[in-house]
Design a protein around this motif. Structure first.
Motif, PDB file in Angstrom:
ATOM      1  N   VAL A 205       0.837  -1.194   0.000  1.00 23.77           N
ATOM      2  CA  VAL A 205       0.000   0.000   0.000  1.00 23.77           C
ATOM      3  C   VAL A 205       0.876   1.249   0.000  1.00 23.77           C
ATOM      4  CG1 VAL A 205      -1.779   1.270   1.265  1.00 23.77           C
ATOM      5  CG2 VAL A 205      -1.803  -1.230   1.246  1.00 23.77           C
ATOM      6  N   PRO A 206       0.591   2.207  -0.870  1.00 23.75           N
ATOM      7  CA  PRO A 206       1.365   3.454  -0.847  1.00 23.75           C
ATOM      8  C   PRO A 206       1.265   4.144   0.508  1.00 23.75           C
ATOM      9  CG  PRO A 206       0.025   3.318  -2.836  1.00 23.75           C
ATOM     10  CD  PRO A 206      -0.414   2.198  -1.953  1.00 23.75           C
ATOM     11  N   SER A 207       2.283   4.872   0.849  1.00 24.33           N
ATOM     12  CA  SER A 207       2.289   5.599   2.114  1.00 24.33           C
ATOM     13  C   SER A 207       1.095   6.541   2.187  1.00 24.33           C
ATOM     14  CB  SER A 207       3.584   6.397   2.251  1.00 24.33           C
ATOM     15  OG  SER A 207       3.503   7.284   3.349  1.00 24.33           O
ATOM     16  N   GLN A 208       0.431   6.559   3.352  1.00 21.32           N
ATOM     17  CA  GLN A 208      -0.737   7.409   3.527  1.00 21.32           C
ATOM     18  C   GLN A 208      -0.372   8.886   3.578  1.00 21.32           C
ATOM     19  OE1 GLN A 208      -4.185   6.134   3.715  1.00 21.32           O
ATOM     20  NE2 GLN A 208      -2.916   4.616   2.681  1.00 21.32           N
ATOM     21  N   THR A 209       0.917   9.167   3.700  1.00 19.96           N
ATOM     22  CA  THR A 209       1.360  10.559   3.671  1.00 19.96           C
ATOM     23  C   THR A 209       1.689  11.003   2.249  1.00 19.96           C
ATOM     24  OG1 THR A 209       3.671   9.916   4.040  1.00 19.96           O
ATOM     25  CG2 THR A 209       2.308  10.318   5.991  1.00 19.96           C
ATOM     26  N   LYS A 210       1.589  10.091   1.320  1.00 26.15           N
ATOM     27  CA  LYS A 210       1.963  10.360  -0.065  1.00 26.15           C
ATOM     28  C   LYS A 210       0.735  10.786  -0.866  1.00 26.15           C
ATOM     29  CE  LYS A 210       3.852   7.863  -4.068  1.00 26.15           C
ATOM     30  NZ  LYS A 210       4.343   6.533  -4.535  1.00 26.15           N
ATOM     31  N   LYS A 211       0.918  11.763  -1.710  1.00 26.45           N
ATOM     32  CA  LYS A 211      -0.171  12.174  -2.591  1.00 26.45           C
ATOM     33  C   LYS A 211      -0.285  11.216  -3.769  1.00 26.45           C
ATOM     34  CE  LYS A 211      -0.088  17.147  -1.637  1.00 26.45           C
ATOM     35  NZ  LYS A 211       0.061  18.500  -2.235  1.00 26.45           N
ATOM     36  N   MET A 212      -1.508  11.041  -4.232  1.00 26.45           N
ATOM     37  CA  MET A 212      -1.712  10.191  -5.397  1.00 26.45           C
ATOM     38  C   MET A 212      -1.233  10.935  -6.643  1.00 26.45           C
ATOM     39  SD  MET A 212      -5.162   8.259  -6.605  1.00 26.45           S
ATOM     40  CE  MET A 212      -5.175   7.250  -8.087  1.00 26.45           C
ATOM     41  N   PRO A 213      -0.537  10.240  -7.539  1.00 31.11           N
ATOM     42  CA  PRO A 213      -0.090  10.900  -8.762  1.00 31.11           C
ATOM     43  C   PRO A 213      -1.270  11.425  -9.573  1.00 31.11           C
ATOM     44  CG  PRO A 213       1.000   8.781  -8.488  1.00 31.11           C
ATOM     45  CD  PRO A 213      -0.084   8.840  -7.466  1.00 31.11           C
TER      46      PRO A 213
END
Length: 639
Positions: free
Chosen positions: A100-108
């Protein structure tokens, strides 16, 4: 590592500038390598922690970055579901599927998900990419499809998202996805609808787009699952331009060779097919696309079949089973229906079992009750993945043993009459079980349903001639019951409370938690007045409750209220178990509900129309016989 950092720097200081540069480079390389190793280890720890109930933010996606991360349910996967980093000459380093992508990361931004050769190349392995597509309504099918592939160790896959809601949900689950730009509805569109046909056409356009990238393409529908890695099988036929599944129901081979193209009469099915990026395959894809663009009334599968049958033959050689098709240059192979299974060869004939073969795939064709019917069939086969709450109903479960007399199963000829006698006997018990489940607010685990005759869309003599259907056989629930109606939320004021059901294989599923399987009460129906047969909550030393037949609503409530914390109550039979609801209004609502639960059998050969309606209350109609509607006015479900 035994590296003496102080001596290393001292040595650097005593050398010429050239060697200073070399040592500095080496030291920096070691530092970065160490950083990479520790990052990889940390990344793997993230994967481990993310496998359990993956979260997925279903917020609206736009062309700019997405900041919010709401959570939706996800499948509970074991560690084995994670596939390692995809590497190879065609791919770049990618995170594992399900990470799962980091929850602090914005979706591209959305444009980052556009279909390009570079995007596909990130997932390709051994020059092969496996693709399916769909909208958000099929999210659970897609997750099941991905889970089976990753369990098989396959990570070279991509999902085409037909709506942005699905694209975003898959991204936040760590599943590789691309934007199809379709912007279609997120709901189930229904088989045969105009939107359904539009979805099918998107597949053709995708194939035409993928092949020029130079990768082999395994294109699949979402309503199928992989049970065994098919890539070694496809590799056995390196000369094939296209390998396709089919709707063949009569075996042409009894081993794992390709089906005999000269004996295949069923349509080639485009739910599972493998394309190689050859000139012949590209030419077919282009012709197929142009055909559909020129006439929007052509069904994509019919167009595929028409093109391939423009020329069919001669064989490519004496051994492979390939045949020249389409323009006389394309090499076609028809995958064996016994192991690349349709809904008929898998669920009805169980052809792979009879030939002692291992199935590669099952596609939920030849079925009824729409998407709910497909899902239920996969659940019956225990190859569908549901969230944990599916396996632990708050009110508990109710089950029973059908106790079918041998004569109903085996005696006499397999006729319409003997088939209905067998089904009606089971239906009456199921009706009683549904009433008790409703009364006790429990989920009914359906029993296995036995049939003597197959169900199809056309007249037939009971089973398809040439098929290996055994009689009798455990038939899918949708052969008799309208599964979609059973699972639909009907208005309670007209149909009474919802009655939840589970598939007959439910308790065999390893996903059912131990706290459910260990909390069990066996109920033995007995004749009131016989020894130890009275309405009581006392059980025998073996934990069996003896309970009188023909008990009323008050007796059921009084006795079983003591067992409300028991997860599973299993009756020895449902024959004469319950007299009915005391409240006549509730009884009528229940009748309104369950009489809609049954469908039709199809079809007799000597009458039009040839279907016969099942009747949930057949036993209340003296002289009831299974017969097709005699007039158009008779052609309706039983009143």
């Amino acid at each position: 590592m035994g590296w003496n950092w102080r001596n290393g720097y001292q040595e650097v200081a005593n050398t010429r500038p050239l060697f200073l540069t070399i040592y500095a480079t080496v030291i920096i390389g070691v530092i970065f390598s160490s950083f990479y190793v520790f990052s990889a280890i940390y990344s793997n720890s993230l994967v481990d922690s993310s496998i359990s109930w993956l979260s997925s933010p279903p917020s609206a996606i736009s062309s700019h970055n997405v900041d919010s991360h709401p959570t939706e349910p996800a499948l509970n996967f074991s560690r084995s579901a994670t596939v390692g980093l995809t590497t190879g000459p065609q791919s770049v380093l990618m995170p594992p599927i399900w990470q799962v992508p980091s929850q602090t990361k914005k979706m591209p931004p959305l444009k980052a998900f556009q279909l390009t050769k570079e995007l596909v190349q990130q997932r390709v392995k051994d020059n092969i990419i496996i693709v399916t597509f769909g909208n958000h309504a099929f999210m659970d099918f897609i997750l099941t499809w991905v889970k089976h592939l990753t369990d098989l160790g396959l990570s070279n896959l991509l999902i085409g998202a037909m709506d942005t809601k699905l694209l975003e949900a898959l991204y936040w689950k760590g599943i590789p996805v691309f934007d199809m730009g379709s912007h279609m509805s997120t709901v189930d569109v229904g088989w045969g609808s105009p939107t359904f046909h539009k979805m099918g056409r998107q597949k053709v356009f995708m194939i035409d787009s993928f092949l020029p990238y130079g990768f082999e393409l395994l294109m699949c529908d979402t309503d199928m699952v992989w049970l065994k890695n098919p890539l070694p099988y496809f590799a056995r036929f390196p000369e094939a331009d296209v390998l396709t599944s089919s709707d063949q129901v009569v075996p042409t081979v009894v081993d794992d060779r390709l089906d005999n193209w000269q004996q295949v009469t069923g349509a080639y099915n485009i739910g599972i097919f493998h394309w190689r990026p050859t000139d012949s395959a590209k030419k077919l894809a282009k012709a197929w696309k142009e055909m559909l663009i020129a006439d929007d009334k052509i069904w994509d599968q019919n167009g595929f079949n028409d093109l391939l049958h423009k020329q069919l033959g001669p064989p490519v050689d004496e051994e492979s089973g390939l045949v020249y098709a389409f323009d006389g240059n394309l090499k076609l192979g028809i995958l064996p229906a016994s192991i690349f299974c349709s809904g008929h060869t898998y669920f009805v004939q169980a052809m792979y079992q009879q030939f002692r073969l291992e199935p590669y795939a099952v596609h939920t064709t030849f079925q009824y009750a729409g998407t709910e019917g497909k899902r239920h069939r996969l659940r019956e086969a225990m190859v569908f993945y549901d969230p944990p709450e599916y396996y632990d109903s708050p009110g508990g479960f109710l089950s029973f043993k059908p106790s079918i007399p041998k004569s109903l199963l085996l005696d006499g000829q397999h006729t319409v009459e003997s088939h209905f006698s067998l089904v009606n006997y089971q239906m009456k018990q199921i009706r009683t079980a549904l009433a008790i489940a409703s009364l006790l607010n429990r989920t009914l685990v359906m029993p296995p349903l036995w049939c003597r005759l197959d169900r199809l869309w056309f007249a037939h003599p009971g089973v398809l001639e040439g098929s290996v259907t055994r009689q009798p056989f455990i038939c899918p629930l949708d052969h008799v019951f309208e599964v979609n109606v059973m699972l639909k939320e009907l208005p309670e004021e007209e149909f009474g409370p919802q009655i939840d059901i589970k598939e007959y294989s439910f308790f065999e599923n390893p996903s059912v938690p131990r706290q459910v399987k260990d909390s069990w009460l066996d109920v033995k129906l007995c004749q009131e007045g016989s020894q130890d047969c009275h309405a009581s909550n006392g059980t025998s030393p073996q934990g069996v409750l003896r309970f009188p037949k023909r008990s009323n609503e008050e007796t059921f409530k009084a006795v079983f209220s003591s067992f409300k914390d028991v997860k599973v109550i299993q009756f020895s039979s449902m024959q004469d178990a319950f007299l009915g609801f005391s409240d006549k209004t509730r009884e009528q609502k229940f009748r309104n509900r369950v009489k809609r639960y049954v469908g039709i059998w199809c079809c007799v050969t000597d009458h039009t129309p040839g279907h016969i309606y099942y009747d949930m209350y057949w036993d209340e109609k003296p002289g009831w016989k299974p017969k097709a509607p005699q007039t158009p006015a008779d052609d309706h479900p039983p009143l």
